[in-house]
Motif scaffolding. Structure first.
Motif, PDB file in Angstrom:
ATOM      1  N   GLU A 162     -44.033  18.664  65.227  1.00 47.01           N
ATOM      2  CA  GLU A 162     -45.034  17.645  64.931  1.00 47.01           C
ATOM      3  C   GLU A 162     -44.610  16.679  63.829  1.00 47.01           C
ATOM      4  OE1 GLU A 162     -49.015  18.810  64.160  1.00 47.01           O
ATOM      5  OE2 GLU A 162     -49.494  18.958  66.287  1.00 47.01           O
ATOM      6  N   ALA A 163     -43.797  17.129  62.874  1.00 52.28           N
ATOM      7  CA  ALA A 163     -43.570  16.306  61.686  1.00 52.28           C
ATOM      8  C   ALA A 163     -42.107  16.068  61.341  1.00 52.28           C
ATOM      9  CB  ALA A 163     -44.276  16.942  60.477  1.00 52.28           C
ATOM     10  N   PHE A 164     -41.233  17.030  61.600  1.00 46.84           N
ATOM     11  CA  PHE A 164     -39.864  16.927  61.099  1.00 46.84           C
ATOM     12  C   PHE A 164     -39.191  15.635  61.499  1.00 46.84           C
ATOM     13  CE2 PHE A 164     -35.378  17.138  62.222  1.00 46.84           C
ATOM     14  CZ  PHE A 164     -34.807  17.407  60.995  1.00 46.84           C
ATOM     15  N   PHE A 165     -39.264  15.270  62.774  1.00 45.61           N
ATOM     16  CA  PHE A 165     -38.505  14.098  63.225  1.00 45.61           C
ATOM     17  C   PHE A 165     -38.964  12.831  62.520  1.00 45.61           C
ATOM     18  CE2 PHE A 165     -37.355  10.484  65.777  1.00 45.61           C
ATOM     19  CZ  PHE A 165     -36.027  10.742  66.070  1.00 45.61           C
ATOM     20  N   MET A 166     -40.287  12.640  62.408  1.00 46.87           N
ATOM     21  CA  MET A 166     -40.798  11.457  61.730  1.00 46.87           C
ATOM     22  C   MET A 166     -40.387  11.466  60.258  1.00 46.87           C
ATOM     23  SD  MET A 166     -44.606  11.190  63.437  1.00 46.87           S
ATOM     24  CE  MET A 166     -45.042   9.626  62.672  1.00 46.87           C
ATOM     25  N   ASN A 167     -40.507  12.633  59.610  1.00 49.19           N
ATOM     26  CA  ASN A 167     -40.085  12.753  58.212  1.00 49.19           C
ATOM     27  C   ASN A 167     -38.626  12.367  58.049  1.00 49.19           C
ATOM     28  OD1 ASN A 167     -41.967  15.844  57.797  1.00 49.19           O
ATOM     29  ND2 ASN A 167     -42.657  13.761  57.447  1.00 49.19           N
ATOM     30  N   ALA A 168     -37.762  12.991  58.856  1.00 50.60           N
ATOM     31  CA  ALA A 168     -36.326  12.774  58.715  1.00 50.60           C
ATOM     32  C   ALA A 168     -35.946  11.332  59.051  1.00 50.60           C
ATOM     33  CB  ALA A 168     -35.561  13.757  59.604  1.00 50.60           C
ATOM     34  N   PHE A 169     -36.522  10.793  60.103  1.00 51.02           N
ATOM     35  CA  PHE A 169     -36.211   9.405  60.475  1.00 51.02           C
ATOM     36  C   PHE A 169     -36.524   8.463  59.322  1.00 51.02           C
ATOM     37  CE2 PHE A 169     -37.607   5.266  61.986  1.00 51.02           C
ATOM     38  CZ  PHE A 169     -36.510   4.854  62.715  1.00 51.02           C
ATOM     39  N   ALA A 170     -37.718   8.586  58.737  1.00 49.77           N
ATOM     40  CA  ALA A 170     -38.119   7.679  57.667  1.00 49.77           C
ATOM     41  C   ALA A 170     -37.294   7.901  56.403  1.00 49.77           C
ATOM     42  CB  ALA A 170     -39.608   7.854  57.363  1.00 49.77           C
ATOM     43  N   LEU A 171     -36.978   9.149  56.092  1.00 53.60           N
ATOM     44  CA  LEU A 171     -36.176   9.428  54.897  1.00 53.60           C
ATOM     45  C   LEU A 171     -34.734   8.945  55.068  1.00 53.60           C
ATOM     46  CD1 LEU A 171     -37.711  12.897  54.090  1.00 53.60           C
ATOM     47  CD2 LEU A 171     -37.736  10.911  52.551  1.00 53.60           C
ATOM     48  N   ILE A 172     -34.235   8.961  56.286  1.00 59.94           N
ATOM     49  CA  ILE A 172     -32.906   8.391  56.548  1.00 59.94           C
ATOM     50  C   ILE A 172     -32.962   6.866  56.427  1.00 59.94           C
ATOM     51  CG2 ILE A 172     -31.168   8.004  58.350  1.00 59.94           C
ATOM     52  CD1 ILE A 172     -31.816  10.934  59.275  1.00 59.94           C
ATOM     53  N   ARG A 173     -34.047   6.259  56.871  1.00 59.59           N
ATOM     54  CA  ARG A 173     -34.202   4.815  56.689  1.00 59.59           C
ATOM     55  C   ARG A 173     -34.228   4.476  55.194  1.00 59.59           C
ATOM     56  NH1 ARG A 173     -33.129   1.081  58.858  1.00 59.59           N
ATOM     57  NH2 ARG A 173     -35.030  -0.164  59.086  1.00 59.59           N
ATOM     58  N   LEU A 174     -34.880   5.330  54.398  1.00 56.95           N
ATOM     59  CA  LEU A 174     -34.869   5.134  52.949  1.00 56.95           C
ATOM     60  C   LEU A 174     -33.455   5.310  52.398  1.00 56.95           C
ATOM     61  CD1 LEU A 174     -36.382   4.709  50.272  1.00 56.95           C
ATOM     62  CD2 LEU A 174     -36.808   7.189  50.231  1.00 56.95           C
ATOM     63  N   GLN A 175     -32.735   6.293  52.905  1.00 56.46           N
ATOM     64  CA  GLN A 175     -31.344   6.497  52.501  1.00 56.46           C
ATOM     65  C   GLN A 175     -30.510   5.250  52.796  1.00 56.46           C
ATOM     66  OE1 GLN A 175     -29.535   9.792  54.546  1.00 56.46           O
ATOM     67  NE2 GLN A 175     -27.582   9.630  53.471  1.00 56.46           N
ATOM     68  N   GLU A 176     -30.724   4.641  53.947  1.00 56.01           N
ATOM     69  CA  GLU A 176     -30.022   3.397  54.287  1.00 56.01           C
ATOM     70  C   GLU A 176     -30.352   2.287  53.294  1.00 56.01           C
ATOM     71  OE1 GLU A 176     -29.329   2.736  58.841  1.00 56.01           O
ATOM     72  OE2 GLU A 176     -31.398   3.388  58.551  1.00 56.01           O
ATOM     73  N   LYS A 177     -31.614   2.206  52.892  1.00 52.82           N
ATOM     74  CA  LYS A 177     -32.041   1.179  51.947  1.00 52.82           C
ATOM     75  C   LYS A 177     -31.350   1.374  50.592  1.00 52.82           C
ATOM     76  CE  LYS A 177     -36.251  -0.619  49.745  1.00 52.82           C
ATOM     77  NZ  LYS A 177     -37.740  -0.479  49.674  1.00 52.82           N
TER      78      LYS A 177
END
Length: 254
Positions: A162-177
């Motif tokens: 339910e949550a891991f993929f959305m969490n990881a996707f957004a945190l990776i986007r933050l990592q890119e930033k």
């Protein structure tokens, strides 16, 4: 509690391996906080190339709109103003927890590229100690190693389907930033959850995900983000921003 380590090349590869890992290793036990049972283990999910395609799994509960809204919440704090307002009281957002400290973490890496001090703690014991839904994300840590920005994430608890993929996707986007601000490429992404789990109510969905991974070709279970899914997500920007504007009007926020 069983503990496992999952390693994948891309986010989708690692996520699908994590679903298999929980299915094979997780222990089923009571979860009295939510009046049901859960399958659980301690899990670290390591992604070698988090910015590499394919980045979007078809085995998620969200569509492009939900993923885009979550990305904007995490990176831009579009709903930070809701904290403390309304009947469904929000005690925090992840953006509100990490944003005040992000510039300091970046400055620390600029000061000393080999630093181990670029840590952002996102737990607020004063708030979370008495909250029925305390923050799951506990810390974010960045490393500059080999000329790349690595990221290590700690969750106290994470719902895998339910949550891991959305969490990881957004945190990776933050990592890119953050990597872009430092002028370096994105390195590895490591996401540890002390309790990686699936709730009993989602066992049928979870089992269907695992079955698809075992039976279908990997390329049939993924989308590219860049040049495809990102465009689908962007189509919902106006709708999401209109929702934000309506909420601001509702709560009298300028």
């Amino acid at each position: 509690m069983n503990e496992i380590y999952i390693k994948g090349r891309t986010l989708t590869d690692a996520y699908h391996k994590a679903l298999i890992g929980l299915a094979e290793t997780g222990e089923t036990q009571d979860c009295p906080d939510y009046g049901q049972r859960q399958k659980e283990c301690t899990m670290t999910v390591h992604v070698d190339a988090p910015a590499e395609e394919p980045r979007i799994s078809k085995l998620v509960i969200c569509g492009p709109k939900e993923l885009r809204q979550y990305e904007l919440e995490m990176l831009d704090g579009i709903l930070d103003f809701v904290i403390g307002k309304g009947e469904n009281l929000w005690e925090y957002t992840y953006h509100e927890r990490y944003a005040p400290w992000l510039d300091g973490a970046i400055a620390d890496l600029r000061r000393e590229p080999n630093s181990r001090r670029a840590v952002i703690n996102t737990r607020d014991n004063q708030v979370d100690g008495g909250n029925s839904h305390p923050a799951c994300l506990q810390s974010i840590q960045y490393f500059l190693r080999g000329g790349r920005l690595d990221c290590c994430i700690l969750f106290r608890s994470n719902d895998l389907p339910e949550a891991f993929f959305m969490n990881a996707f957004a945190l990776i986007r933050l990592q890119e930033k953050v990597a872009a601000e430092l002028g370096v490429p994105v390195g590895t992404y490591s996401h540890r959850s002390n309790s990686m789990h699936v709730y009993e109510k989602n066992f049928p969905m979870f089992d269907s995900f695992v079955k698809k991974i075992r039976e279908e070709a990997p390329e049939d279970l993924v989308y590219d983000y860049k040049g495809f899914f990102d465009g689908m997500m962007a189509e919902y920007d106006a709708e999401i921003l209109a929702m934000v504007a309506a909420k601001k009007e509702q709560y009298g926020v300028e």
